[in-house]
Design a protein around this motif. Structure first.
Motif, mmCIF file in Angstrom:
data_model
loop_
_atom_site.group_PDB
_atom_site.id
_atom_site.type_symbol
_atom_site.label_atom_id
_atom_site.label_comp_id
_atom_site.label_asym_id
_atom_site.label_seq_id
_atom_site.Cartn_x
_atom_site.Cartn_y
_atom_site.Cartn_z
ATOM 1 N N ILE A 118 0.837 -1.201 0.000
ATOM 2 C CA ILE A 118 0.000 0.000 0.000
ATOM 3 C C ILE A 118 0.874 1.254 0.000
ATOM 4 N N LEU A 119 1.889 1.261 0.855
ATOM 5 C CA LEU A 119 2.778 2.423 0.910
ATOM 6 C C LEU A 119 3.470 2.633 -0.431
ATOM 7 N N HIS A 120 3.964 1.548 -1.025
ATOM 8 C CA HIS A 120 4.645 1.672 -2.312
ATOM 9 C C HIS A 120 3.695 2.198 -3.391
ATOM 10 N N ILE A 126 6.134 9.025 -6.975
ATOM 11 C CA ILE A 126 6.932 10.186 -6.577
ATOM 12 C C ILE A 126 8.406 9.805 -6.518
ATOM 13 N N TRP A 127 8.699 8.625 -5.970
ATOM 14 C CA TRP A 127 10.078 8.140 -6.003
ATOM 15 C C TRP A 127 10.610 8.141 -7.432
ATOM 16 N N GLU A 128 9.830 7.572 -8.340
ATOM 17 C CA GLU A 128 10.280 7.452 -9.725
ATOM 18 C C GLU A 128 10.520 8.824 -10.358
ATOM 19 N N GLU A 129 9.644 9.777 -10.046
ATOM 20 C CA GLU A 129 9.812 11.130 -10.567
ATOM 21 C C GLU A 129 11.093 11.763 -10.034
ATOM 22 N N GLU A 314 6.790 16.792 1.891
ATOM 23 C CA GLU A 314 5.992 16.046 0.922
ATOM 24 C C GLU A 314 5.620 14.651 1.434
ATOM 25 N N ALA A 315 6.279 14.183 2.498
ATOM 26 C CA ALA A 315 5.943 12.880 3.066
ATOM 27 C C ALA A 315 4.640 12.929 3.857
#
Length: 329
Positions: A118-120, A126-129, A314-315
């Motif tokens: 779920i977290l992923h 956003i990580w990928e960006e 942003e977290a």
């Protein structure tokens, strides 16, 4: 003579009509983990699948154990700068470069693989960006198994943790160790065994996979399945190299990564039990955390999420949505 010229002209025309030959590439892939750890084996299987699917046009050469000279916590920058075309690294070990990569390592926030998924789902785009902004493309992400404390003495209560020199690997784990009264010593995987052998370390927080690969039974006795955080790896490719591939090669690498990632997660899920059995067979002892000790650990680290959001605003919305999704289950 005229016939030969016409035949040659026809051959050239046919070649041009067929388009340029597909580019052939061979990339070195930096891996911090040892050759027997499942993340390394996953990478080797991915490389094999890519080579087969591209008919040998794309060859990925896996280099485990930081043998290319790029340390685990230097991997993000190493790929960004093009020091290596590809690498797998722990996102948690590179949060100094991208602080949001540390979100899954907040103490006791994520309880199991289902919650981690779920977290992923929430944070991965956003990580990928962010990684794209650092000149790299994420191909797949896979977590380490449940985390443990491996310690050289039995721990019965909170006071027993005082003064233990604990290996940590990022800011979150260092802060957590301090809150528990321990002495944090941040280091990469390759530095752990020498530190244990020289008595510099009393304890290590990591998965059973790493403990087995590094034969912790030679140095430590007790295992506590704290499940205090989660830590995932990402396989990335430098965008300058990526853009040299043909669209077909790119599509193949992305497709295979998407297809294999669930298999890699399943391997991760099976690792904890497998490695606990191996470690106990070598003489290590699994002791349960007392309810009082676990409650105290949660208590003293409870405000770390708020502190993290202050540093990484942003977290905040991601954590709120994650908690809402968990509460709704």
């Amino acid at each position: 003579m005229t016939t030969r010229i016409l035949a040659f002209a026809g051959l050239i025309a046919g070649t041009l009509a067929a388009g340029p030959a597909a580019a052939e590439v061979q990339w070195d892939v930096s891996i911090p983990w040892g050759p027997t750890e499942f993340h390394t084996i996953d990478a080797e299987n991915y490389a094999k699948a890519v080579e087969e699917a591209t008919d040998g046009e794309v060859k990925l050469v896996i280099h485990p154990g930081s043998s290319l000279g790029i340390k685990a916590n230097e991997s993000l920058r190493g790929v960004e700068d093009g020091a290596v075309p590809m690498a797998e690294y722990g996102m948690f070990q590179n949060e100094g470069e991208l602080p949001l990569l540390g979100i899954e390592a907040l103490p006791f926030m994520v309880k199991d693989y289902d919650q981690l998924r779920i977290l992923h789902e929430l944070v991965r785009p956003i990580w990928e960006e962010h990684l794209m902004q650092r000149n790299q493309k994420a191909l797949y992400m896979v977590p380490w198994p449940s985390q443990n404390f491996f310690i050289n003495k039995s721990v019965k209560n909170f006071e027993d943790l005082a003064g233990i020199r604990m290996r940590t690997y990022n800011a979150n784990t260092a802060t957590m160790s301090q809150r528990l009264g321990m002495v944090p010593l941040q280091m990469n995987n390759a530095d752990i065994v020498p530190a244990l052998a020289t008595g510099k370390l009393d304890a290590v927080m990591t998965s059973g996979t790493t403990a087995a690969a590094q034969k912790y039974w030679e140095f430590l006795k007790y295992i506590y399945n704290t499940n205090h955080q989660w830590a995932s790896n990402v396989m990335v490719v430098n965008l300058d190299y990526w853009n040299e591939l043909t669209p077909e090669q790119q599509e193949t690498m992305e497709r295979i990564a998407k297809e294999m990632e669930p298999e890699f997660w399943a391997i991760s899920e099976a690792e904890h039990g497998k490695r606990m059995e191996q470690l106990t067979s070598e003489g290590m002892v699994i002791e349960p955390l007392s309810d009082e000790l676990k409650a105290k650990m949660i208590e003293v680290t409870a405000d770390m999420a708020d502190e993290y959001v202050t540093r990484v605003p942003e977290a905040g919305p991601i954590i709120e949505e994650f908690k809402a999704r968990i509460a709704a289950q």
